[in-house]
Design a protein around this motif. Structure first.
Motif, short mmCIF file in Angstrom:
data_model
loop_
_atom_site.label_atom_id
_atom_site.label_comp_id
_atom_site.label_asym_id
_atom_site.label_seq_id
_atom_site.Cartn_x
_atom_site.Cartn_y
_atom_site.Cartn_z
N LEU A 22 -47.59 25.07 80.05
CA LEU A 22 -46.62 26.15 80.11
C LEU A 22 -46.46 26.82 78.75
O LEU A 22 -46.35 28.05 78.65
N ALA A 23 -46.53 26.02 77.69
CA ALA A 23 -46.36 26.54 76.33
C ALA A 23 -47.48 27.49 75.93
O ALA A 23 -47.28 28.38 75.10
N SER A 33 -53.19 15.15 78.08
CA SER A 33 -52.12 16.03 77.59
C SER A 33 -52.38 17.50 77.92
O SER A 33 -51.58 18.36 77.58
N ALA A 90 -46.43 15.02 83.40
CA ALA A 90 -45.29 15.82 82.97
C ALA A 90 -45.54 16.44 81.60
O ALA A 90 -45.20 17.63 81.37
N LEU A 91 -46.12 15.68 80.69
CA LEU A 91 -46.44 16.20 79.35
C LEU A 91 -47.42 17.36 79.45
O LEU A 91 -47.25 18.39 78.79
N LYS A 128 -47.97 19.39 81.94
CA LYS A 128 -47.32 20.58 82.51
C LYS A 128 -46.53 21.33 81.45
O LYS A 128 -46.59 22.57 81.37
N THR A 129 -45.82 20.60 80.61
CA THR A 129 -45.05 21.22 79.53
C THR A 129 -45.98 21.93 78.54
O THR A 129 -45.72 23.07 78.13
N ASN A 130 -47.06 21.25 78.14
CA ASN A 130 -47.99 21.83 77.18
C ASN A 130 -48.68 23.07 77.74
O ASN A 130 -48.87 24.07 77.02
#
Length: 213
Positions: free
Chosen positions: A117-118, A85, A110-111, A113-115
């Motif tokens: 970025l956050a 993650s 994908a998860l 990358k989102t995390n």
């Protein structure tokens, strides 16, 4: 969350012989719960955290030992094998110049990358790839392999630059050893046993042959 994070660091990470202030500071800065959505304070418990597709996020104390053993500095190029993650990726991003992280499961890539970025981990590149196909030579200052290898594969140590360090877990349950591997020359590596642990093997990692009588 801040209290849960401090308790995690003091009662889990520090008591597991992680004393490097840079590592402890980074683990305070990176909010673990971001990388375990839905778990809240449980993201800081002393246990693996479930992830999609039967994968897990390693316990914080093990992340601390990985970071401490690699001794990453601000000029280092780092390879991470097994993004999950993205928690360790985020920690590495605050210590290194650049992080390349390989993940074989599309949903986890994908998860992550989102995390990432956050938390503004902008120096991390997550790639969908099978790290057991890695062919690079002398490319990285540090390598973190977050799944075990039942049979040691020298491709990862070949990817270290001279002076580079790698964390890797080798063996099969119930006997696995965490190693620090340091490249000391063109054809020389030092292997240091750090501690015993048990973590899931990398997907597609070769296993010893099973004899049937």
């Amino acid at each position: 969350m801040e209290a849960a994070r401090d308790t995690m660091i003091e009662q889990q990470v520090r008591t597991w012989n992680v004393f490097d202030d840079r590592v402890l500071d980074v683990m305070r800065q990176v909010h673990r719960e971001v990388f375990a959505p839905g778990y809240g304070e449980l993201a800081h418990m002393d246990a693996p955290i479930p992830l999609p597709h039967g994968q897990t996020m390693l316990p914080a104390k093990l992340h601390g030992r990985i970071l401490q053993s690699l001794a990453v500095d601000s000029n280092d190029m780092v390879l991470e094998v097994g993004t999950g993650s993205g928690y360790l990726s985020a920690c590495l991003s605050r210590l290194a110049a650049r992080v390349r992280s390989l993940e074989i499961i599309p949903e986890l890539a994908a998860l992550a990358k989102t995390n990432l970025l956050a938390v503004a981990a902008n120096n991390v590149a997550v790639e969908l790839a099978d790290a057991l196909q890695l062919q690079e030579q002398s490319a990285y200052d540090a390598i973190a392999v977050t799944g075990s290898l039942p049979i040691y594969d020298e491709r990862f140590q070949q990817a270290l630059r001279i002076g580079g360090r790698m964390f890797i877990v080798v063996g099969q349950a119930p006997v696995m050893e965490a190693w620090k591997v340091t490249r000391t020359g063109e054809r020389e590596w030092q292997h240091e046993s750090l501690f015993e642990t048990i973590i899931d093997p990398l997907i597609n990692a070769p296993r010893p042959s099973t004899f049937v009588f």
